[in-house]
Scaffold this motif. Structure first.
Motif, PDB file in Angstrom:
ATOM      1  N   ARG A 127       0.790   2.832   2.896  1.00  0.00           N
ATOM      2  CA  ARG A 127       1.854   3.556   2.197  1.00  0.00           C
ATOM      3  C   ARG A 127       1.615   3.692   0.697  1.00  0.00           C
ATOM      4  NH1 ARG A 127       3.589   1.749   6.806  1.00  0.00           N
ATOM      5  NH2 ARG A 127       2.243   0.056   6.198  1.00  0.00           N
ATOM      6  N   THR A 128       1.303   2.577   0.036  1.00  0.00           N
ATOM      7  CA  THR A 128       1.200   2.650  -1.425  1.00  0.00           C
ATOM      8  C   THR A 128       0.086   3.610  -1.817  1.00  0.00           C
ATOM      9  OG1 THR A 128       1.979   0.376  -1.493  1.00  0.00           O
ATOM     10  CG2 THR A 128       1.079   1.265  -3.531  1.00  0.00           C
ATOM     11  N   ARG A 172      -4.587  -1.849  -7.014  1.00  0.00           N
ATOM     12  CA  ARG A 172      -4.135  -2.931  -6.132  1.00  0.00           C
ATOM     13  C   ARG A 172      -5.235  -3.972  -6.083  1.00  0.00           C
ATOM     14  NH1 ARG A 172      -1.245  -2.835  -0.382  1.00  0.00           N
ATOM     15  NH2 ARG A 172       0.449  -2.382  -1.834  1.00  0.00           N
ATOM     16  N   HIS A 176       4.868  -6.283  -7.437  1.00  0.00           N
ATOM     17  CA  HIS A 176       4.628  -4.968  -6.841  1.00  0.00           C
ATOM     18  C   HIS A 176       5.750  -4.061  -7.371  1.00  0.00           C
ATOM     19  CE1 HIS A 176       3.387  -1.878  -4.234  1.00  0.00           C
ATOM     20  NE2 HIS A 176       3.369  -2.503  -3.064  1.00  0.00           N
ATOM     21  N   GLN A 215       6.967  -0.728  -5.633  1.00  0.00           N
ATOM     22  CA  GLN A 215       7.681  -0.958  -4.366  1.00  0.00           C
ATOM     23  C   GLN A 215       9.124  -1.395  -4.655  1.00  0.00           C
ATOM     24  OE1 GLN A 215       6.537  -0.608  -1.028  1.00  0.00           O
ATOM     25  NE2 GLN A 215       8.659  -0.973  -0.456  1.00  0.00           N
ATOM     26  N   ARG A 244       5.097 -10.335  -2.486  1.00  0.00           N
ATOM     27  CA  ARG A 244       5.224  -9.837  -3.870  1.00  0.00           C
ATOM     28  C   ARG A 244       6.318  -8.789  -4.004  1.00  0.00           C
ATOM     29  NH1 ARG A 244      -0.828  -7.559  -3.264  1.00  0.00           N
ATOM     30  NH2 ARG A 244      -0.452  -6.013  -1.648  1.00  0.00           N
ATOM     31  N   THR A 245       6.632  -8.085  -2.897  1.00  0.00           N
ATOM     32  CA  THR A 245       7.697  -7.066  -3.005  1.00  0.00           C
ATOM     33  C   THR A 245       9.036  -7.756  -3.277  1.00  0.00           C
ATOM     34  OG1 THR A 245       8.335  -6.958  -0.672  1.00  0.00           O
ATOM     35  CG2 THR A 245       6.452  -5.632  -1.313  1.00  0.00           C
ATOM     36  N   ARG A 270       7.161  -9.280   6.189  1.00  0.00           N
ATOM     37  CA  ARG A 270       6.087  -9.779   7.056  1.00  0.00           C
ATOM     38  C   ARG A 270       5.578 -11.117   6.522  1.00  0.00           C
ATOM     39  NH1 ARG A 270       0.325  -9.052   6.222  1.00  0.00           N
ATOM     40  NH2 ARG A 270       0.689  -8.181   4.170  1.00  0.00           N
ATOM     41  N   GLN A 320       2.708 -13.089   5.270  1.00  0.00           N
ATOM     42  CA  GLN A 320       1.502 -12.540   4.631  1.00  0.00           C
ATOM     43  C   GLN A 320       0.254 -13.308   5.083  1.00  0.00           C
ATOM     44  OE1 GLN A 320       1.856 -10.045   1.682  1.00  0.00           O
ATOM     45  NE2 GLN A 320       3.662  -9.702   2.951  1.00  0.00           N
ATOM     46  N   PRO A 346       9.431  -3.456   3.539  1.00  0.00           N
ATOM     47  CA  PRO A 346       8.444  -2.690   2.773  1.00  0.00           C
ATOM     48  C   PRO A 346       7.347  -2.109   3.667  1.00  0.00           C
ATOM     49  CG  PRO A 346       8.117  -5.053   2.439  1.00  0.00           C
ATOM     50  CD  PRO A 346       9.378  -4.897   3.231  1.00  0.00           C
ATOM     51  N   LEU A 347       7.228  -2.658   4.872  1.00  0.00           N
ATOM     52  CA  LEU A 347       6.181  -2.283   5.832  1.00  0.00           C
ATOM     53  C   LEU A 347       4.793  -2.645   5.258  1.00  0.00           C
ATOM     54  CD1 LEU A 347       7.560   1.154   7.110  1.00  0.00           C
ATOM     55  CD2 LEU A 347       7.912  -1.128   8.126  1.00  0.00           C
ATOM     56  N   PRO A 348       3.796  -2.967   6.012  1.00  0.00           N
ATOM     57  CA  PRO A 348       3.755  -2.877   7.459  1.00  0.00           C
ATOM     58  C   PRO A 348       4.533  -4.013   8.154  1.00  0.00           C
ATOM     59  CG  PRO A 348       1.737  -3.885   6.637  1.00  0.00           C
ATOM     60  CD  PRO A 348       2.514  -3.471   5.438  1.00  0.00           C
TER      61      PRO A 348
HETATM   62  C1  NCD Z   1       3.658  -4.626   0.924  1.00  0.00           C
HETATM   63  C2  NCD Z   1       2.534  -5.126   0.040  1.00  0.00           C
HETATM   64  O1  NCD Z   1       1.409  -4.653   0.112  1.00  0.00           O
HETATM   65  O2  NCD Z   1       2.851  -6.019  -0.727  1.00  0.00           O
HETATM   66  N1  NCD Z   1       3.442  -3.383   1.492  1.00  0.00           N
HETATM   67  C3  NCD Z   1       3.628  -2.264   0.742  1.00  0.00           C
HETATM   68  O3  NCD Z   1       3.098  -2.099  -0.350  1.00  0.00           O
HETATM   69  N2  NCD Z   1       4.442  -1.342   1.257  1.00  0.00           N
HETATM   70  C4  NCD Z   1       4.126  -5.627   1.890  1.00  0.00           C
HETATM   71  C5  NCD Z   1       3.146  -6.259   2.830  1.00  0.00           C
HETATM   72  O4  NCD Z   1       1.956  -6.041   2.784  1.00  0.00           O
HETATM   73  O5  NCD Z   1       3.641  -7.036   3.658  1.00  0.00           O
END
Ligand code: NCD
Length: 317
Positions: free
Chosen positions: A62-63, A112, A140, A143, A173-174, A234, A236, A272-274
């Motif tokens: 997504r990002t 990133r 993040h 996000q 981090r979100t 999720r 991590q 925030p997905l995934p």
């Molecule tokens: C998150 C991330 O990368 O921190 N995803 C995102 O950017 N949408 C969350 C995650 O990876 O669990």
């Protein structure tokens, strides 16, 4: 780290501490403006002649693709480096050299990285703006901004809401970025996590000193009925030292349609997905599940941020 202070032009976007609520209002107004134009089917050209470099040292769907889509929707060009193994990084090039190279081609660099603090290292090396797209378990900010934008759109306000964060609060981090933004809005926060994945105590302390009401528990059901926003994350996997440690906490909290029957009718579910297994796909058809709207909002939010940082906001299409 520079405060935005009403003017985004040329600034690095590294952490949520750079923002005031006024800065956020400016960003959301620009996101709404871009949304309206895109929804009307207008072709936008405000970033024509601008090049965005996407430098991703960690996986992303997504990002990375929302920054690509945002740049392209506004007529900008993109240098996508989504697999650094195929770039000179695999030859041993260090981050400062890589960003000093990319800034010769691009007007802004989206970074990133798997290590906390590396966005700051890149910003110190680069003259062009760096946007932090996630640095390890650190921050993040983009996000968090799109999450806040989603809360505002879905709930109509942010003030006085009760937000419950569930899952991996240690490495997520979100979550770290979002609570820092929420602390500016007088919300109440519940943290629901297994003991080993609790919110970093230092961060809880920092937020308490800013007056944020926080409550920690391991029991989701004890706070569910009073929750306005349920923010699920999720576990991590990539941050654990061993598979065994990950397996011990994986699946600690799984949101199911049955659990949703005990939540408020107006609660929203965000992620925030995934997602891995923490939200049963049966929840997806519940109108309270807004995680795919979050994804859409990310496009408008990042388009607005690129426009502001590149000094092209409010530009005629
Ligand atoms: C998150 C991330 O990368 O921190 N995803 C995102 O950017 N949408 C969350 C995650 O990876 O669990």
């Amino acid at each position: 780290m520079q405060a935005i202070n009403g003017d985004y032009t040329g600034k690095d976007i590294l952490a949520t501490s750079q923002f005031t609520t006024h800065d956020i209002d400016i960003l959301f107004a620009e996101a709404n403006r871009i949304r309206t134009k895109i929804e009307r089917g207008e072709v936008l050209t405000s970033l024509q002649g601008q090049i965005i470099a996407n430098l991703f040292y960690e996986p992303s769907t997504r990002t990375a693709s929302s920054f690509v889509a945002a740049a392209q929707r506004l007529g900008g060009g993109i240098i996508p480096i989504s697999d650094v193994h195929y770039s000179s990084v695999s030859k041993g090039e260090n981050l400062p050299d890589t960003v000093r190279t990319l800034e010769q081609y691009a007007d802004v660099i989206i970074l990133r990285h798997s290590e906390q603090g590396q966005a700051g290292v890149a910003a110190a090396a680069a003259k062009k703006p760096i946007i932090n797209a996630g640095d390890g378990a650190g921050e993040h900010p983009t996000q968090a901004l799109l999450d806040l934008y989603t809360i505002l759109r879905e709930c109509g306000r942010v003030h006085d809401l009760t937000v419950t964060m569930v899952g991996d609060l240690k490495y997520g981090r979100t979550v770290h970025s979002l609570v820092r933004l929420l602390a500016m809005y007088g919300v109440k926060i519940n943290y629901v996590a297994p003991d080993s994945l609790r919110m970093p105590p230092q961060l809880v302390y920092e937020l308490a000193s800013r007056g944020l009401q926080q409550h920690e528990t391991t029991d989701l059901e004890s706070v569910l009925a009073d929750t306005d926003v349920l923010y699920v994350t999720r576990v991590q996997k990539e941050r654990f030292k061993s598979e065994k440690e990950y397996l011990a906490v994986k699946g600690s909290y799984i949101l199911t349609p049955e659990i949703m029957t005990r939540a408020s009718r107006s609660m929203i579910v965000m992620h925030p997905l995934p997602r891995v297994d923490e939200i049963d796909p049966g929840v997806d058809s519940d109108p309270r599940a807004v995680y795919f709207w979050q994804v859409e909002n990310g496009l408008y939010l990042r388009a607005a941020l690129l426009s502001l940082v590149l000094g092209k906001a409010g530009a005629r299409a």
